[in-house]
Design an enzyme around this catalytic site. Structure first.
Site, PDB file in Angstrom:
ATOM      1  N   MET A 116       0.850  -1.198   0.000  1.00  0.00           N
ATOM      2  CA  MET A 116       0.000   0.000   0.000  1.00  0.00           C
ATOM      3  C   MET A 116       0.887   1.251   0.000  1.00  0.00           C
ATOM      4  O   MET A 116       0.463   2.330   0.404  1.00  0.00           O
ATOM      5  CB  MET A 116      -0.929  -0.003   1.211  1.00  0.00           C
ATOM      6  CG  MET A 116      -1.923  -1.170   1.151  1.00  0.00           C
ATOM      7  SD  MET A 116      -3.471  -0.849   1.977  1.00  0.00           S
ATOM      8  CE  MET A 116      -2.929  -0.624   3.650  1.00  0.00           C
ATOM      9  N   LEU A 175       6.652   3.014   1.452  1.00  0.00           N
ATOM     10  CA  LEU A 175       7.536   1.849   1.567  1.00  0.00           C
ATOM     11  C   LEU A 175       8.706   2.102   2.519  1.00  0.00           C
ATOM     12  O   LEU A 175       9.211   3.211   2.632  1.00  0.00           O
ATOM     13  CB  LEU A 175       8.062   1.478   0.179  1.00  0.00           C
ATOM     14  CG  LEU A 175       6.966   1.197  -0.863  1.00  0.00           C
ATOM     15  CD1 LEU A 175       7.596   0.830  -2.200  1.00  0.00           C
ATOM     16  CD2 LEU A 175       6.014   0.102  -0.398  1.00  0.00           C
ATOM     17  N   GLY A 235      11.092  -2.912   5.441  1.00  0.00           N
ATOM     18  CA  GLY A 235      10.330  -4.177   5.435  1.00  0.00           C
ATOM     19  C   GLY A 235       9.903  -4.532   4.018  1.00  0.00           C
ATOM     20  O   GLY A 235      10.085  -5.674   3.556  1.00  0.00           O
ATOM     21  N   HIS A 236       9.373  -3.545   3.289  1.00  0.00           N
ATOM     22  CA  HIS A 236       8.976  -3.791   1.899  1.00  0.00           C
ATOM     23  C   HIS A 236      10.207  -4.089   1.041  1.00  0.00           C
ATOM     24  O   HIS A 236      10.173  -4.965   0.172  1.00  0.00           O
ATOM     25  CB  HIS A 236       8.268  -2.558   1.312  1.00  0.00           C
ATOM     26  CG  HIS A 236       6.998  -2.197   2.009  1.00  0.00           C
ATOM     27  ND1 HIS A 236       6.882  -1.092   2.805  1.00  0.00           N
ATOM     28  CD2 HIS A 236       5.784  -2.802   2.023  1.00  0.00           C
ATOM     29  CE1 HIS A 236       5.657  -1.008   3.273  1.00  0.00           C
ATOM     30  NE2 HIS A 236       4.962  -2.039   2.821  1.00  0.00           N
ATOM     31  N   GLU A 280       5.929 -11.103   7.412  1.00  0.00           N
ATOM     32  CA  GLU A 280       5.410 -11.784   8.609  1.00  0.00           C
ATOM     33  C   GLU A 280       4.848 -10.834   9.656  1.00  0.00           C
ATOM     34  O   GLU A 280       4.233 -11.276  10.608  1.00  0.00           O
ATOM     35  CB  GLU A 280       6.530 -12.594   9.258  1.00  0.00           C
ATOM     36  CG  GLU A 280       6.597 -14.012   8.785  1.00  0.00           C
ATOM     37  CD  GLU A 280       7.175 -14.920   9.854  1.00  0.00           C
ATOM     38  OE1 GLU A 280       7.661 -14.388  10.873  1.00  0.00           O
ATOM     39  OE2 GLU A 280       7.142 -16.131   9.656  1.00  0.00           O
ATOM     40  N   SER A 329       6.739  -0.485   9.953  1.00  0.00           N
ATOM     41  CA  SER A 329       5.374  -0.382   9.454  1.00  0.00           C
ATOM     42  C   SER A 329       5.196   1.002   8.850  1.00  0.00           C
ATOM     43  O   SER A 329       5.783   1.981   9.347  1.00  0.00           O
ATOM     44  CB  SER A 329       4.397  -0.548  10.630  1.00  0.00           C
ATOM     45  OG  SER A 329       3.123  -0.036  10.291  1.00  0.00           O
ATOM     46  N   SER A 330       4.385   1.083   7.797  1.00  0.00           N
ATOM     47  CA  SER A 330       4.148   2.397   7.182  1.00  0.00           C
ATOM     48  C   SER A 330       3.543   3.354   8.194  1.00  0.00           C
ATOM     49  O   SER A 330       3.751   4.560   8.139  1.00  0.00           O
ATOM     50  CB  SER A 330       3.207   2.253   5.988  1.00  0.00           C
ATOM     51  OG  SER A 330       3.748   1.334   5.090  1.00  0.00           O
ATOM     52  N   ARG A 331       2.771   2.806   9.120  1.00  0.00           N
ATOM     53  CA  ARG A 331       2.110   3.651  10.123  1.00  0.00           C
ATOM     54  C   ARG A 331       3.103   4.298  11.093  1.00  0.00           C
ATOM     55  O   ARG A 331       2.756   5.278  11.752  1.00  0.00           O
ATOM     56  CB  ARG A 331       1.091   2.831  10.923  1.00  0.00           C
ATOM     57  CG  ARG A 331      -0.160   2.529  10.149  1.00  0.00           C
ATOM     58  CD  ARG A 331      -1.274   2.078  11.070  1.00  0.00           C
ATOM     59  NE  ARG A 331      -2.532   2.075  10.359  1.00  0.00           N
ATOM     60  CZ  ARG A 331      -2.962   1.093   9.586  1.00  0.00           C
ATOM     61  NH1 ARG A 331      -2.227   0.029   9.445  1.00  0.00           N
ATOM     62  NH2 ARG A 331      -4.112   1.185   8.954  1.00  0.00           N
TER      63      ARG A 331
HETATM   64  O1  PAF Z   1      -0.208  -5.718   3.797  1.00  0.00           O
HETATM   65  C1  PAF Z   1      -0.589  -4.787   3.075  1.00  0.00           C
HETATM   66  O2  PAF Z   1       0.103  -3.790   2.883  1.00  0.00           O
HETATM   67  C2  PAF Z   1      -1.960  -4.871   2.422  1.00  0.00           C
HETATM   68  O3  PAF Z   1      -2.880  -5.488   3.263  1.00  0.00           O
HETATM   69  C3  PAF Z   1      -1.936  -5.549   1.045  1.00  0.00           C
HETATM   70  C4  PAF Z   1      -1.513  -7.012   1.150  1.00  0.00           C
HETATM   71  C5  PAF Z   1      -0.962  -4.820   0.129  1.00  0.00           C
HETATM   72  C6  PAF Z   1      -3.316  -5.504   0.414  1.00  0.00           C
HETATM   73  O4  PAF Z   1      -3.753  -4.198   0.227  1.00  0.00           O
END
Ligand code: PAF
Length: 284
Positions: free
Chosen positions: A30, A33, A36-37, A148, A185-187
């Protein structure tokens, strides 16, 4: 690296990729980034001939309008990171392209989708399955990569893949943490400095609870975690569940399963920001 916003353009490109017999990895995100991404993308680049990263803030998985509105977005910064990670394609569609008509499909995978996040965020996993299944139909990846950190999400996506009989391998990648232990986390970017300072306490207590669990019952360990975290001014536990790692059902004692995981959601600060984490007490 090419950036696509239209489904048909990405599909035309992937048609050529597949004609050459190349494998395709997908990293659904989403955006906003972080490391983690990046680690998911690196896994995919290693395993596949080409890697597609989707960047789409999926409205159907938000049960809170404000959360959707405030969700961090920065496609330019995302593309810079993805370029460095050697992703081949970025797919960043508009909401109208992903959902030309409302998605009325219902996905329920009890018991794994109905507990914990499923119980506290009604409709959340339904929305995740709607968008992930769409991405799988569009990209038709050989492998898809999930972190995870969203541990329950992986169980739900795997149940969906079995249900829809999709030919995609779900690859789970280890959680990435900051040096002080906070799960990436993005948050986290939404945390004010004083909130960011207390957030690592969550993982600190989870880690301490592994040692504590060796001499205490499951119930005592549960209470240890909740009490220690709630004792920190600014942290408020929404739930802490100690569950069987396969069924995700609450356990009564340590001997009931060989695979035991503690899953936690904590509200941090005044806004508040919702943070999730988990710890493995036993792994089969
Ligand atoms: O984990 C996330 O960022 C979201 O839930 C996903 C898997 C991209 C679906 O929108």
């Amino acid at each position: 690296m090419k950036v696509f916003s239209k489904i048909v353009d990405l599909q035309n490109e992937l048609f050529e990729v597949r004609k050459q017999g190349h494998s395709v990895g997908l990293v659904p995100t989403m955006g906003a980034l972080h490391e983690g991404h990046a680690s998911l993308v690196r896994h995919s680049v290693k395993d596949n001939d080409v890697t597609v990263v989707s960047v789409f803030v999926n409205p159907t998985q938000f049960n809170d309008k404000n959360d959707l509105k405030n969700y961090p977005r920065d496609l330019k910064a995302d593309c810079e990171l993805l370029e460095k990670c050697k992703a081949d394609y970025v797919f960043a569609p508009e909401v109208e392209d992903m959902y030309p008509t409302p998605d009325t499909r219902q996905f329920e995978y009890p018991p794994v989708s109905t507990v914990m996040e499923g119980a506290h965020r009604p409709g959340h996993f339904n929305g995740v399955c709607q968008v992930v299944s769409r991405l799988f139909y569009i990209v038709r990846p050989d492998r898809a990569y999930f972190g995870e950190k969203d541990w329950q999400q992986i169980a739900v996506v795997k149940a969906m893949v079995r249900h829809l009989d999709l030919k995609v391998q779900i690859v789970e990648c280890p959680i990435v943490r900051d040096e002080d232990g906070l799960a990436r986390s993005s948050r986290n970017t939404l945390l004010k400095p004083e909130e960011r300072a207390i957030a690592p306490k969550i993982y600190e207590v989870l880690k301490d609870s592994v040692e504590y669990s060796k001499k205490h019952s499951l119930k005592e360990t549960h209470d240890f975690v909740v009490d220690k975290i709630n004792a920190v001014d600014g942290l408020d536990v929404e739930y802490f569940s100690i569950v069987d790692g396969n069924t995700l059902q609450d356990l009564a004692d340590w001997d009931s399963s060989d695979y035991v995981v503690g899953c936690i959601t904590v509200y941090c600060g005044k806004t508040p920001i919702r943070l999730i984490d988990h710890i493995k007490y036993k792994e089969s």
